[in-house]
Design a protein around this motif. Structure first.
Motif, PDB file in Angstrom:
ATOM      1  N   PHE A  52      59.848 -14.330  49.061  1.00 52.68           N
ATOM      2  CA  PHE A  52      60.131 -15.729  49.622  1.00 52.68           C
ATOM      3  C   PHE A  52      59.048 -16.545  50.195  1.00 52.68           C
ATOM      4  CE2 PHE A  52      62.702 -18.524  52.257  1.00 52.68           C
ATOM      5  CZ  PHE A  52      63.345 -19.112  51.243  1.00 52.68           C
ATOM      6  N   PHE A  53      58.200 -16.076  50.861  1.00 50.28           N
ATOM      7  CA  PHE A  53      57.157 -16.421  51.619  1.00 50.28           C
ATOM      8  C   PHE A  53      55.815 -16.244  50.878  1.00 50.28           C
ATOM      9  CE2 PHE A  53      60.307 -15.901  55.143  1.00 50.28           C
ATOM     10  CZ  PHE A  53      60.471 -17.493  55.087  1.00 50.28           C
ATOM     11  N   GLY A  54      55.624 -14.997  50.882  1.00 46.76           N
ATOM     12  CA  GLY A  54      53.952 -14.904  50.380  1.00 46.76           C
ATOM     13  C   GLY A  54      53.745 -15.328  48.993  1.00 46.76           C
ATOM     14  N   LEU A  55      54.616 -14.914  47.988  1.00 53.69           N
ATOM     15  CA  LEU A  55      54.411 -15.461  46.661  1.00 53.69           C
ATOM     16  C   LEU A  55      54.145 -16.863  46.563  1.00 53.69           C
ATOM     17  CD1 LEU A  55      53.933 -14.027  43.871  1.00 53.69           C
ATOM     18  CD2 LEU A  55      56.196 -14.456  43.428  1.00 53.69           C
ATOM     19  N   PRO A  56      54.912 -17.559  47.058  1.00 52.93           N
ATOM     20  CA  PRO A  56      54.608 -19.156  46.872  1.00 52.93           C
ATOM     21  C   PRO A  56      53.219 -19.414  47.846  1.00 52.93           C
ATOM     22  CG  PRO A  56      56.881 -18.708  47.468  1.00 52.93           C
ATOM     23  CD  PRO A  56      56.044 -17.469  47.575  1.00 52.93           C
ATOM     24  N   ALA A  61      47.849 -21.225  47.403  1.00 54.55           N
ATOM     25  CA  ALA A  61      46.452 -21.274  47.572  1.00 54.55           C
ATOM     26  C   ALA A  61      45.563 -21.115  46.282  1.00 54.55           C
ATOM     27  CB  ALA A  61      46.068 -19.942  48.235  1.00 54.55           C
ATOM     28  N   ALA A  62      46.088 -20.543  45.203  1.00 56.12           N
ATOM     29  CA  ALA A  62      45.514 -20.482  43.713  1.00 56.12           C
ATOM     30  C   ALA A  62      45.290 -21.881  43.491  1.00 56.12           C
ATOM     31  CB  ALA A  62      45.989 -19.531  43.028  1.00 56.12           C
ATOM     32  N   LEU A  65      42.755 -24.093  45.277  1.00 53.21           N
ATOM     33  CA  LEU A  65      41.308 -23.412  45.173  1.00 53.21           C
ATOM     34  C   LEU A  65      40.755 -24.152  43.645  1.00 53.21           C
ATOM     35  CD1 LEU A  65      41.030 -19.895  46.480  1.00 53.21           C
ATOM     36  CD2 LEU A  65      39.965 -21.911  47.242  1.00 53.21           C
ATOM     37  N   SER A  66      41.676 -23.997  42.635  1.00 58.33           N
ATOM     38  CA  SER A  66      41.321 -24.523  41.594  1.00 58.33           C
ATOM     39  C   SER A  66      41.495 -25.920  41.171  1.00 58.33           C
ATOM     40  CB  SER A  66      42.481 -24.065  40.272  1.00 58.33           C
ATOM     41  OG  SER A  66      43.616 -24.494  40.497  1.00 58.33           O
ATOM     42  N   PHE A  67      42.134 -26.691  41.985  1.00 64.98           N
ATOM     43  CA  PHE A  67      42.039 -28.176  42.232  1.00 64.98           C
ATOM     44  C   PHE A  67      40.742 -28.575  42.596  1.00 64.98           C
ATOM     45  CE2 PHE A  67      43.449 -32.348  43.524  1.00 64.98           C
ATOM     46  CZ  PHE A  67      43.669 -33.014  42.239  1.00 64.98           C
ATOM     47  N   SER A  68      40.372 -27.919  43.895  1.00 62.48           N
ATOM     48  CA  SER A  68      39.435 -28.105  44.708  1.00 62.48           C
ATOM     49  C   SER A  68      37.940 -27.679  43.802  1.00 62.48           C
ATOM     50  CB  SER A  68      39.201 -27.434  45.813  1.00 62.48           C
ATOM     51  OG  SER A  68      38.927 -26.132  45.620  1.00 62.48           O
TER      52      SER A  68
END
Length: 142
Positions: A52-56, A61-62, A65-68
């Motif tokens: 519920f919390f960790g996967l989202p 974060a991925a 990072l890819s957008f940055s």
């Protein structure tokens, strides 16, 4: 009364007031909720909290990072073709016994040979600093 009911059942007497149990499950039957009663809040297990919390959070974060990386990547060398500068080059044929170091020293003796070798490798898209006799190389003339 349950003990006496069990006692009467062993002798074949049936008591309709006794509650019939299902032997298929080990959990007792849940009592029916009253229409106005509130149910207990949902409790998450450790695995449920991770999902519920960790996967989202990991996916977010991925994505960040890819957008940055997309925003920080150099997109183009210049705004227009008129702003591009060409590197003046000379075409050199590699002779037997030649190395990039020797070619760099012969073409630009005033420059540091390490810089000239780096320019030759970059201009010719070489994987290593090895050359083969007869190979054509573009060498910066300045």
């Amino acid at each position: 009364m349950a003990a006496s009911g069990a006692f009467h059942d062993t002798f074949g007497q049936y008591d309709p007031s006794e509650q019939v149990r299902s032997f298929g499950s080990h959990a007792p039957a849940a009592p029916a909720a009253a229409p106005g009663a509130r149910q207990a809040p949902l409790r998450l297990t450790r695995r449920g909290r991770f999902i519920f919390f960790g996967l989202p959070l990991i996916l977010l974060a991925a994505l960040i990072l890819s957008f940055s990386g997309f925003l920080n990547a150099p997109a183009k060398a210049a705004d227009s073709a008129s702003e591009l500068s060409l590197t003046p080059t000379v075409s050199v044929t590699v002779q037997p016994g030649d190395s990039l170091w020797a070619i760099a020293g012969a073409v630009a003796p005033e420059r540091d040979p390490r810089d000239v070798v780096g320019d030759i490798v970059q201009l010719n898209n070489l994987d290593a600093a090895r050359v083969i006799p007869g190979q054509q190389l573009f060498v910066p003339s300045k």
